[in-house]
Design a protein around this motif. Sequence first.
Motif, PDB file in Angstrom:
ATOM      1  N   ASP A   1       0.827  -1.209   0.000  1.00  0.00           N
ATOM      2  CA  ASP A   1       0.000   0.000   0.000  1.00  0.00           C
ATOM      3  C   ASP A   1       0.859   1.257   0.000  1.00  0.00           C
ATOM      4  O   ASP A   1       0.547   2.237  -0.685  1.00  0.00           O
ATOM      5  CB  ASP A   1      -0.936  -0.007   1.208  1.00  0.00           C
TER       6      ASP A   1
ATOM      7  N   ARG B   1       2.379   1.654  -3.555  1.00  0.00           N
ATOM      8  CA  ARG B   1       1.384   2.166  -4.509  1.00  0.00           C
ATOM      9  C   ARG B   1       1.114   3.651  -4.289  1.00  0.00           C
ATOM     10  O   ARG B   1       0.863   4.391  -5.239  1.00  0.00           O
ATOM     11  CB  ARG B   1       0.079   1.381  -4.363  1.00  0.00           C
TER      12      ARG B   1
ATOM     13  N   LEU C   1       4.943  -5.783  -7.682  1.00  0.00           N
ATOM     14  CA  LEU C   1       4.035  -4.842  -8.322  1.00  0.00           C
ATOM     15  C   LEU C   1       4.541  -4.342  -9.669  1.00  0.00           C
ATOM     16  O   LEU C   1       3.819  -3.622 -10.368  1.00  0.00           O
ATOM     17  CB  LEU C   1       3.796  -3.644  -7.394  1.00  0.00           C
TER      18      LEU C   1
END
Length: 264
Positions: free
Chosen positions: A148, A151, A209
């Motif tokens: 998180d 991102r 990611l």
Amino acid sequence: MSRMFIFGLGYTASHLAAALRGDGWQVAGTRRTARDGAIAFDDIAAIRAALAQATHILSSVPPEDGVDPVLVRHGDDVKRSGAEWIGYLSSTGVYGDAGGAWVDETAPTGTGRRAARAVADAAWQALAPQVRVFRLPGIYGPGRSPLDRIRAGRAHRIDLPAQVFSRVHVADIVRGVRASFGGPPGAYNLADDLPASQNAVIEYGCDLLGIAPPPLLTLEQAELSAMALGFYRENRRVANGKARRALGWRPRFATYREGLRALA
């Protein structure tokens, strides 16, 4: 009917509450204000009535202004409740800086930045013979993980090559607390099996990611908050052997790699 009362329905305690409700438990608890079915922390009469019915009591409330607000307001109520199990979510910050060495539950406490937490940790252990204290390192899980932060562009890599931290997935905290229902009282570290640098965790998360890792910075360049700076000034590896032996607990997410892969 098993009834859990939780002081402080925050991130970790809410995960525990959901798991217990899924197994048919009755769960009540407090928040700062009455919402989502919780009791306001200032509603002393309602809390005392709920404690009188509880078979299990947990506090996840950290110290405020140097004192534990739950013990100040309700320590005697908890002690007199007759609950068969009492728990407190503490922090491995009670061990202070170990210079990267391993610490277990026999290590000295109270020497680091979490002095008030160490006092509360000891006070909960002394409150009643059925108390279990869970010392937790960095907690991560759904909605609250390095992924998180990556991102959101808030992840850091700090140029401290010898710095290591321990961490634990919130699901493994829930499993550890539940394992203690049938285990002996005392203090337990709930940490995964692989202490690692924050840089290694962020780099692995970026790889999952497909995002380039953030630049490597000095502490000064990172312009961290006072809380974050305190985090980086302590260096330790947290041993989980006691929970394994006494509770039969094993982390489902044994390292940050398994935990981040599941979240990704």
